[in-house]
Scaffold this motif. Structure first.
Motif, PDB file in Angstrom:
ATOM      1  N   TRP A 319      12.185   5.037  27.921  1.00 43.94           N
ATOM      2  CA  TRP A 319      12.907   5.967  27.059  1.00 43.94           C
ATOM      3  C   TRP A 319      11.856   6.882  26.442  1.00 43.94           C
ATOM      4  CZ3 TRP A 319      15.177   3.870  21.808  1.00 43.94           C
ATOM      5  CH2 TRP A 319      15.996   4.838  21.200  1.00 43.94           C
ATOM      6  N   VAL A 320      12.209   8.084  26.056  1.00 41.68           N
ATOM      7  CA  VAL A 320      11.199   8.990  25.494  1.00 41.68           C
ATOM      8  C   VAL A 320      10.527   8.357  24.270  1.00 41.68           C
ATOM      9  CG1 VAL A 320      12.738  10.288  23.945  1.00 41.68           C
ATOM     10  CG2 VAL A 320      10.697  11.393  24.927  1.00 41.68           C
ATOM     11  N   THR A 321      11.271   7.543  23.545  1.00 43.35           N
ATOM     12  CA  THR A 321      10.707   6.872  22.370  1.00 43.35           C
ATOM     13  C   THR A 321       9.489   6.037  22.767  1.00 43.35           C
ATOM     14  OG1 THR A 321      12.895   6.843  21.394  1.00 43.35           O
ATOM     15  CG2 THR A 321      11.272   5.351  20.440  1.00 43.35           C
ATOM     16  N   SER A 395      13.988   3.933  12.302  1.00 41.75           N
ATOM     17  CA  SER A 395      15.233   3.882  13.056  1.00 41.75           C
ATOM     18  C   SER A 395      15.308   5.116  13.945  1.00 41.75           C
ATOM     19  CB  SER A 395      16.399   3.851  12.065  1.00 41.75           C
ATOM     20  OG  SER A 395      17.628   4.047  12.731  1.00 41.75           O
ATOM     21  N   GLY A 397      17.586   6.956  17.602  1.00 39.25           N
ATOM     22  CA  GLY A 397      18.464   6.888  18.769  1.00 39.25           C
ATOM     23  C   GLY A 397      19.887   7.285  18.479  1.00 39.25           C
ATOM     24  N   GLU A 398      20.338   7.009  17.266  1.00 36.94           N
ATOM     25  CA  GLU A 398      21.717   7.294  16.878  1.00 36.94           C
ATOM     26  C   GLU A 398      21.712   7.451  15.362  1.00 36.94           C
ATOM     27  OE1 GLU A 398      24.887   4.434  18.602  1.00 36.94           O
ATOM     28  OE2 GLU A 398      23.011   3.382  18.265  1.00 36.94           O
ATOM     29  N   ASP A 421      14.480   7.280   8.982  1.00 39.26           N
ATOM     30  CA  ASP A 421      15.517   7.513   9.991  1.00 39.26           C
ATOM     31  C   ASP A 421      15.116   8.789  10.706  1.00 39.26           C
ATOM     32  OD1 ASP A 421      17.770   8.231  11.429  1.00 39.26           O
ATOM     33  OD2 ASP A 421      19.112   8.304   9.696  1.00 39.26           O
ATOM     34  N   TRP A 424      15.377  12.943  16.799  1.00 46.63           N
ATOM     35  CA  TRP A 424      14.695  13.765  17.815  1.00 46.63           C
ATOM     36  C   TRP A 424      15.330  13.494  19.154  1.00 46.63           C
ATOM     37  CZ3 TRP A 424      10.661  11.495  21.194  1.00 46.63           C
ATOM     38  CH2 TRP A 424      10.484  10.120  20.992  1.00 46.63           C
ATOM     39  N   GLN A 425      14.797  14.105  20.203  1.00 48.47           N
ATOM     40  CA  GLN A 425      15.378  14.018  21.541  1.00 48.47           C
ATOM     41  C   GLN A 425      14.276  13.980  22.599  1.00 48.47           C
ATOM     42  OE1 GLN A 425      17.375  17.953  21.289  1.00 48.47           O
ATOM     43  NE2 GLN A 425      19.296  16.816  21.337  1.00 48.47           N
ATOM     44  N   THR A 426      14.666  13.598  23.816  1.00 49.03           N
ATOM     45  CA  THR A 426      13.746  13.690  24.949  1.00 49.03           C
ATOM     46  C   THR A 426      13.147  15.097  24.973  1.00 49.03           C
ATOM     47  OG1 THR A 426      15.154  12.181  26.189  1.00 49.03           O
ATOM     48  CG2 THR A 426      13.578  13.471  27.464  1.00 49.03           C
ATOM     49  N   ALA A 508      20.774  21.842  19.911  1.00 52.30           N
ATOM     50  CA  ALA A 508      20.474  20.444  20.223  1.00 52.30           C
ATOM     51  C   ALA A 508      21.672  19.695  20.790  1.00 52.30           C
ATOM     52  CB  ALA A 508      19.975  19.745  18.953  1.00 52.30           C
ATOM     53  N   ARG A 525      26.970  13.637  18.953  1.00 48.25           N
ATOM     54  CA  ARG A 525      27.067  14.710  19.923  1.00 48.25           C
ATOM     55  C   ARG A 525      28.323  15.548  19.662  1.00 48.25           C
ATOM     56  NH1 ARG A 525      22.604  15.871  21.822  1.00 48.25           N
ATOM     57  NH2 ARG A 525      23.486  16.763  23.726  1.00 48.25           N
ATOM     58  N   LYS A 619      22.538   3.816  23.213  1.00 54.23           N
ATOM     59  CA  LYS A 619      23.540   4.809  22.823  1.00 54.23           C
ATOM     60  C   LYS A 619      24.894   4.422  23.393  1.00 54.23           C
ATOM     61  CE  LYS A 619      20.547   8.855  22.488  1.00 54.23           C
ATOM     62  NZ  LYS A 619      19.359   8.078  22.221  1.00 54.23           N
TER      63      LYS A 619
END
Ligand code: 7RM
Length: 658
Positions: A319-321, A395, A397-398, A421, A424-426, A508, A525, A619
């Motif tokens: 995962w990008v994380t 935290s 992802g969501e 918290d 961010w995103q890929t 985004a 989303r 997710k």
């Protein structure tokens, strides 16, 4: 992005009020890396801010001459500079006397462990880089990596980076088909994999999926296979003569020195595929210098990294994380990390807390889905362990439900550790919206403010900023160093997907609201937003109201076509362990939501279910829940973590209001 033109202009209503606040502890503030003046300093001249940091934090083979070239939507950062990111993550620390410092404490699921120092890492990465060269890989060639969470995974990534071969990591849980799609799009020459990995007490074979994938591809000349499970997989692992090479056969005999190749700042570091709801996955491109700066600086500031911290990002490297906050960011900061192969429930739900106690972990970064899974079991597992070393919690992802935030704060953070918290995103590569520990007063469920130097806003359908107290679309208003450079092979799709909805701004795809104090609340989303009688209601608010009830472990809501209201709210609810799920409870939960948010948000349908369909990063795949709610055939399920979940949900019974 598909937005219904019949909806009232763009506003996502904000209904759930959450007003508890947590100011920083003065003792934490006194020692914090982050300071409040960072915001003003960055805002005064963002480019100069990043340029100064780039010179301070990166070891350059050649200095850059231009900070940014912004040909909207195409950015180039630190032009003219040359560097090697693997050198910056490994060698320079060894040269400065940190060779004996642990880079990774690796823990295999069965209980085997490895301790890898920065000097070990330098030798291992160099050997692997030499092996790649022997296999015919040169600068610019793409390499697919399909591995479990073993030390050879970051080693393989760094070996690629060292010679300038962009990697594309594919989750070990993905199917042969998903793997072949990515190999084909990237035209990868090599696949680095393993015979298998350990998951939930069992060996899970991986190599057979590679064999199947390679039957659907033509670009791959070799596979490099780590032996992880050995004879534990049935019949051992079949190797194709001339194509498949064991890691221990080729890597172990290489020279443990390799000169890192100086690469252009904008040299492609990796591709990471994101699966949209439709069409083929997008290969998100990240390059070298800006990404290194963005990940290392955010990591140091947001997690308050100190030299003796033991940091654990409990995500998957696929995962990008994992890319940004298990591999590149932490290693660039010479951080000691935990790398754990398995799941949190093996052999039982105390596994994480045992690891934290054993290794004196001081920083934990994980996804809300993991926190809710622990909540579902109850706090007794955490309570039986010494978690007093924890000093920062993260935290990602969501949106994190306020209830999960408070549980994390109390039961894991002992009421003392600040929670960050991080949104961010890929595509963003680095954390963009987050509190700074020691600086920001937090509110449970809010990601608070943009990171210093980051431009973010919430706009209405016309692209105008919404006033305080309203909802709309999250946009990013200026380029940032770790931003994606595009979609591999498809510049037009890049422009269309991210830069066409609001001219001049990055869209985004998330809804957000800004409260009266200017805090940002992510609403999920935009595609998931429900429309009930003309009211646009975000999923997270209804879900948080459900999770707020003592009987509920987890909840997901979707809109279901309704002849009267357009859409009706359909809730899927996982009860806590030991709770009896019946019609009376369903009625109580519906009323609970109506009371917390308002009658408009009261779910019309409510179904108890043992599980929810999720991606491997946790997710919730609401798209599949919508299919279930509408009684449709399921769409693409290739990125589902556990294929059996959907059947389990279908077998559950629902209850609808009169
Ligand atoms: C890091 C990551 C990106 C999407 C993003 C959001 C959601 C991530 C948060 C969040 C609310 C957060 N990359 N998201 N973090 N929503 N609060 N702190 O997850 O590319 O896999 O996903 O995840 O919808 O657009 S990702």
């Amino acid at each position: 992005m598909s937005l219904d033109p019949n909806l009232p202009p763009s506003e996502i209503e904000n209904l759930l009020a959450e007003d508890r606040t947590f100011p920083p502890d003065p003792d934490f503030t006194a020692q914090a890396n982050a300071t409040v003046d960072l915001y003003a300093q960055a805002e005064a001249d963002p480019e100069a801010f990043w340029a100064a940091l780039a010179r301070e934090r990166i070891d350059w083979a050649e200095d850059f001459h231009t900070t940014l070239e912004w040909d909207l939507p195409f950015a180039r950062w630190f032009i003219g500079g040359k560097l090697n990111i693997a050198y910056n993550c490994v060698d320079r620390h060894v040269e400065r006397g940190l060779g004996d410092k642990v880079a990774y404490h690796w823990i295999g699921e069965p209980g085997d462990t490895r301790r890898i120092t920065f000097a070990d890492l330098q030798r291992e990465v160099s050997r692997a880089a030499n092996a790649l060269i022997e296999l015919g890989i040169t600068t610019g060639d793409r390499v697919a990596i399909y591995m479990p969470m073993i030390p050879e995974l970051p080693i393989a990534m760094l070996a690629c980076a060292r010679i300038g071969a962009p990697h594309t990591v594919v989750f070990g849980g993905f199917s042969a088909e998903a793997l072949s799609d990515r190999i084909n799009d990237a035209e990868a020459k090599l696949v680095i994999t393993a015979d298998g990995g350990w998951r939930r007490g069992k060996p899970a074979a991986l190599k057979p999926a590679v064999d199947d994938a390679l039957a659907m591809t033509t670009s791959v000349t070799h596979t490099l296979v780590v032996r992880r499970v050995g004879d534990a997989v049935d019949g051992g692992t079949a190797m194709v003569e001339g194509r498949d090479v064991w890691w221990h056969d080729i890597v172990d005999r290489q020279d443990d020195r390799h000169d890192p190749v100086p690469l252009d700042s904008e040299h492609m570091l990796y591709l990471l595929y994101t699966s949209g709801t439709t069409a083929k996955p997008k290969g998100i491109m990240h390059t070298t210098a800006g990404y290194l700066l963005g990940t290392s600086f955010t990591h140091e500031q947001i997690f308050d990294i100190k030299p003796d911290d033991v940091y654990w990002c409990a995500a998957d490297v696929g995962w990008v994380t994992g890319h940004s906050y298990i591999v590149y960011g932490p290693l660039a900061n010479a951080t000691t990390s935990i790398l754990y192969e398995g799941t949190p429930d093996t052999p039982d739900w105390s596994r994480w807390w045992q690891i934290i106690e054993d290794y004196k972990v001081s920083i934990l970064y994980c996804a809300p889905t993991a926190i809710r899974a622990h909540m579902k079991q109850g706090p007794q597992y955490a309570q039986a362990h010494d978690l007093s070393t924890l000093r920062v919690l993260g935290s990602v992802g969501e949106p994190i439900n306020p209830e999960a935030w408070l549980w994390y704060h109390e039961h894991i953070g002992g009421g003392r550790a600040p929670i960050v918290d991080t949104w961010w995103q890929t595509e963003t590569g680095m954390i963009m919206i987050t509190p700074l520990p020691g600086v920001t007063t937090t509110k449970p469920g809010s990601a608070t403010f943009p990171f210093p130097g980051v431009g973010a806003d919430v706009v209405d359908g016309e692209g105008n900023p919404v006033p305080l107290g309203s909802g709309g679309y999250l946009v990013l208003t200026r380029p940032w160093p770790a931003m994606l450079r595009g979609i591999y092979g498809d510049p037009e799709r890049y422009r269309q997907t991210y830069w066409s909805r609001f001219p001049g701004m990055y869209f985004a795809g998330d809804g957000a609201r800004r409260d009266a104090d200017g805090y940002l609340w992510l609403l999920g989303r935009v595609d998931d937003v429900m429309n009930v009688s003309g009211h646009r209601i975000s999923t997270i608010e209804v879900e948080s109201a459900l999770v707020d009830h003592k009987a509920v472990a987890e909840a997901a809501v979707v809109g279901k076509t309704d002849p009267i209201t357009g859409q009706a709210i359909f809730a899927f609810v996982i009860p806590k362990v030991g709770v009896e799920a019946n019609d009376a409870l369903a009625a109580e939960l519906r009323n609970h939501v109506a009371k917390a948010i308002g009658p408009i948000a009261k779910p019309k349908f409510l179904m108890f279910t043992p599980d929810l369909p999720k991606t491997r990063s946790g997710k919730i795949m609401r798209r599949l829940l919508r299919d279930i709610g509408e009684g449709r055939q399921l769409g693409d399920t290739t990125t589902l973590a556990d294929g059996g979940v959907v059947e389990a949900i279908r077998a559950s019974s629902g209850s609808a209001e009169e």
